[in-house]
Every structure is written in C-alpha cells, then in structure tokens.
Design an enzyme around this catalytic site. Structure first.
Site, PDB file in Angstrom:
ATOM      1  N   TYR A   1     120.259 140.220  44.377  1.00  0.00           N
ATOM      2  CA  TYR A   1     121.076 139.147  44.953  1.00  0.00           C
ATOM      3  C   TYR A   1     122.363 139.685  45.572  1.00  0.00           C
ATOM      4  O   TYR A   1     122.865 139.101  46.550  1.00  0.00           O
ATOM      5  CB  TYR A   1     121.355 138.074  43.896  1.00  0.00           C
ATOM      6  CG  TYR A   1     120.115 137.268  43.598  1.00  0.00           C
ATOM      7  CD1 TYR A   1     119.721 136.216  44.423  1.00  0.00           C
ATOM      8  CD2 TYR A   1     119.290 137.595  42.526  1.00  0.00           C
ATOM      9  CE1 TYR A   1     118.560 135.500  44.178  1.00  0.00           C
ATOM     10  CE2 TYR A   1     118.127 136.888  42.277  1.00  0.00           C
ATOM     11  CZ  TYR A   1     117.763 135.845  43.108  1.00  0.00           C
ATOM     12  OH  TYR A   1     116.606 135.151  42.871  1.00  0.00           O
TER      13      TYR A   1
ATOM     14  N   ASN B   1     117.505 126.414  51.069  1.00  0.00           N
ATOM     15  CA  ASN B   1     118.013 127.750  51.334  1.00  0.00           C
ATOM     16  C   ASN B   1     119.307 128.003  50.564  1.00  0.00           C
ATOM     17  O   ASN B   1     120.108 127.089  50.350  1.00  0.00           O
ATOM     18  CB  ASN B   1     118.264 127.934  52.831  1.00  0.00           C
ATOM     19  CG  ASN B   1     116.995 127.740  53.644  1.00  0.00           C
ATOM     20  OD1 ASN B   1     115.897 128.019  53.160  1.00  0.00           O
ATOM     21  ND2 ASN B   1     117.134 127.259  54.869  1.00  0.00           N
TER      22      ASN B   1
ATOM     23  N   HIS C   1     118.747 124.371  45.669  1.00  0.00           N
ATOM     24  CA  HIS C   1     118.362 125.603  44.978  1.00  0.00           C
ATOM     25  C   HIS C   1     119.545 126.539  44.766  1.00  0.00           C
ATOM     26  O   HIS C   1     119.354 127.727  44.498  1.00  0.00           O
ATOM     27  CB  HIS C   1     117.255 126.319  45.746  1.00  0.00           C
ATOM     28  CG  HIS C   1     115.948 125.596  45.700  1.00  0.00           C
ATOM     29  ND1 HIS C   1     114.900 125.844  46.572  1.00  0.00           N
ATOM     30  CD2 HIS C   1     115.501 124.599  44.880  1.00  0.00           C
ATOM     31  CE1 HIS C   1     113.889 125.041  46.287  1.00  0.00           C
ATOM     32  NE2 HIS C   1     114.235 124.280  45.276  1.00  0.00           N
TER      33      HIS C   1
ATOM     34  N   CYS D   1     128.772 131.212  35.252  1.00  0.00           N
ATOM     35  CA  CYS D   1     129.081 131.916  34.011  1.00  0.00           C
ATOM     36  C   CYS D   1     128.216 131.384  32.874  1.00  0.00           C
ATOM     37  O   CYS D   1     128.258 130.195  32.558  1.00  0.00           O
ATOM     38  CB  CYS D   1     130.556 131.776  33.657  1.00  0.00           C
ATOM     39  SG  CYS D   1     130.995 132.632  32.118  1.00  0.00           S
TER      40      CYS D   1
ATOM     41  N   CYS E   1     130.849 130.186  29.739  1.00  0.00           N
ATOM     42  CA  CYS E   1     131.653 128.954  29.756  1.00  0.00           C
ATOM     43  C   CYS E   1     131.041 127.862  30.633  1.00  0.00           C
ATOM     44  O   CYS E   1     131.594 126.763  30.726  1.00  0.00           O
ATOM     45  CB  CYS E   1     133.074 129.249  30.222  1.00  0.00           C
ATOM     46  SG  CYS E   1     133.230 129.695  31.980  1.00  0.00           S
TER      47      CYS E   1
ATOM     48  N   CYS F   1     134.476 136.734  34.377  1.00  0.00           N
ATOM     49  CA  CYS F   1     134.461 135.352  34.850  1.00  0.00           C
ATOM     50  C   CYS F   1     135.877 134.894  35.152  1.00  0.00           C
ATOM     51  O   CYS F   1     136.779 135.087  34.324  1.00  0.00           O
ATOM     52  CB  CYS F   1     133.830 134.460  33.776  1.00  0.00           C
ATOM     53  SG  CYS F   1     134.039 132.689  34.059  1.00  0.00           S
TER      54      CYS F   1
ATOM     55  N   GLY G   1     111.140 123.371  58.818  1.00  0.00           N
ATOM     56  CA  GLY G   1     110.957 124.751  58.382  1.00  0.00           C
ATOM     57  C   GLY G   1     110.545 124.914  56.937  1.00  0.00           C
ATOM     58  O   GLY G   1     110.924 125.899  56.297  1.00  0.00           O
TER      59      GLY G   1
ATOM     60  N   LEU H   1     107.337 125.384  62.433  1.00  0.00           N
ATOM     61  CA  LEU H   1     106.737 126.367  63.326  1.00  0.00           C
ATOM     62  C   LEU H   1     105.246 126.111  63.485  1.00  0.00           C
ATOM     63  O   LEU H   1     104.683 126.240  64.570  1.00  0.00           O
ATOM     64  CB  LEU H   1     106.978 127.780  62.786  1.00  0.00           C
ATOM     65  CG  LEU H   1     106.434 128.928  63.637  1.00  0.00           C
ATOM     66  CD1 LEU H   1     107.082 128.942  65.017  1.00  0.00           C
ATOM     67  CD2 LEU H   1     106.658 130.255  62.919  1.00  0.00           C
ATOM     68  N   GLU H   2     104.603 125.722  62.389  1.00  0.00           N
ATOM     69  CA  GLU H   2     103.169 125.417  62.386  1.00  0.00           C
ATOM     70  C   GLU H   2     102.928 124.329  61.353  1.00  0.00           C
ATOM     71  O   GLU H   2     103.817 124.024  60.553  1.00  0.00           O
ATOM     72  CB  GLU H   2     102.359 126.667  62.052  1.00  0.00           C
ATOM     73  CG  GLU H   2     102.746 127.291  60.733  1.00  0.00           C
ATOM     74  CD  GLU H   2     102.130 128.653  60.517  1.00  0.00           C
ATOM     75  OE1 GLU H   2     102.108 129.107  59.365  1.00  0.00           O
ATOM     76  OE2 GLU H   2     101.683 129.271  61.497  1.00  0.00           O
TER      77      GLU H   2
END
Length: 231
Positions: A58, A92, A109, A117, A120, A136, A175, A202-203
């Site tokens: 990440y 996203n 999401h 944290c 806490c 933190c 999308g 797109l499809e």
C-alpha cells in the site's frame, strides 16, 4: 428555454474509471493484484500473517498516486455536480475524484490517503509510508494500517448510500465489473425503489442485463458524452 430539470443522481464508480488515468485495475487475468495474491494483501488474515508485505504494497500504491491525474470522466462527474444533485459512490481508493473537483463523495472501500489506528480506532489523513511503523497522531502507538476495506470487512457509508438510492431519480454505474458485492447489488436496489438505471462501461459487465440502458466504450469518452446530454 427553461433550465434543465435538476435530478438526484447516484453514480457508482469502479476500477474502470481510474484505469484510464494509469491506476492499475484490481485484478489481472492471472488472478493477481499487482503481482500479489489478493488473499495476501487484501485481507485481515494476510495483514496478520505478513504485515510488512501488506504495508509495503500500500505504500507503493500510495506513492503511485502522485504520478497520475484525473481523466475526462472524473472531470465530467465533478462538473455534473454544478447542475444536478450528485452523490458519487466509489469503490476506488485513489483520490482522483477529489482532485477533479467532486465534493459529494463516499469512498465505500476506504482511501489510500488515510490511515487507521488499531489501538485507538482513530482515522487520519496520511500521505507517507506506513512500513516503518510511525506513531499514531492520536495516541502515539505504532498501530497504523491503511484505511482500506479488505475482503471480509464491512464497507463504509452503506446507510448513506441506501438512503440516496431510495431518493434518486437515476442510478449510474461506471467502470465496474458487476462482480463485487455489495456494490453489485445497487442496481437491484435502485430498481426496487423505481429508479432509472444506466451502465457506462468499457464492455458489458456481469450485471448489464439488469440495467434499463447500457452504453459501452472508454469512460473518458462515454461519461463526458452522457454528462453533456444532461446539460
């Protein structure tokens, strides 16, 4: 000529809208997510087993955000807020909608640019790395993780989303694959509330047949064209 009717619109966006800005899509054809098994980098169990790999994954994605910019689809949705009551619900975790100018937004999401944290329960804006276990800002403990919803965790804002779908005139999906729940079920909820539905993808997605109308092509082309129709 009278001004166009002001509509209440709920827009769901998925990986397809950000892919055109250079943000990697969720999963490749080989089932891997940027070279990793999804189970290893997108589940609480994966984090417990190997937190360093998850934090590094990440951190890299967070750093990549500086190399991408909003595309015409993001910009068109931001402009749509000027003429209609729009709630953008995004799957996203990037910040491209915000940078494009969208203000009424739910990140169901989570967000790469936030940290959570585990000590806490505080949530904070965060644009640096987490691999080195920084303290933190709230409690000082070294217990931060990405504020991203992993498989097996509860998405954010579902009550707000459901309320918006109940009141909406139009639900638009942009999308998305139509494979990830609960977002894949929003079109059924919209239908239950008598809301018109439109897919821009797109499809054809797995849920295309559930929509009142579907238009297919690159988001950077089909989204601005649709927004122009509502002007």
């Amino acid at each position: 000529m009278p001004p166009p009717e002001r509509l209440r619109i709920v827009v769901l966006t998925g990986a397809g809208i950000s892919a055109e800005s250079g943000v990697p899509t969720f999963r490749a054809e080989d089932g891997l997510w940027e070279g990793h098994r999804v189970e290893d980098v997108a589940t609480p169990e994966g984090f417990e087993c190997d937190p360093d790999t998850v934090q590094r994954f990440y951190d890299d994605r967070r750093a990549h955000l500086a190399t991408v910019v909003p595309n015409p689809a993001h910009l068109a949705l931001a402009a749509l807020e000027e003429r209609h009551d729009v709630l953008v619900v995004t799957q996203n975790v990037d910040d491209l909608h915000e940078r494009a100018g969208s203000r009424n937004l739910v990140h169901m999401h989570g967000e790469l640019l936030r940290a959570w944290c585990q000590a806490c329960d505080g949530r904070f804006g965060w644009d640096g790395d987490l691999l080195a276990r920084p303290a933190c800002p709230g409690c000082g403990e070294a217990a931060l993780r990405p504020d991203v919803v992993w498989f097996g965790e509860y998405p954010y804002g579902l009550d707000r989303i459901d309320d918006a779908l109940r009141r909406a005139d139009l639900f638009v999906s942009i999308g998305t694959s139509g494979a990830v729940y609960p977002a894949a079920g929003f079109v059924r909820s919209a239908h239950d509330h008598g809301t018109r539905t439109l897919e821009l993808n797109l499809e054809p997605s797995l849920g295309t047949a559930l929509f009142d109308e579907a238009r297919h092509g690159p988001a950077g082309a089909v989204v601005p064209a649709w927004v122009d129709e509502l002007s």
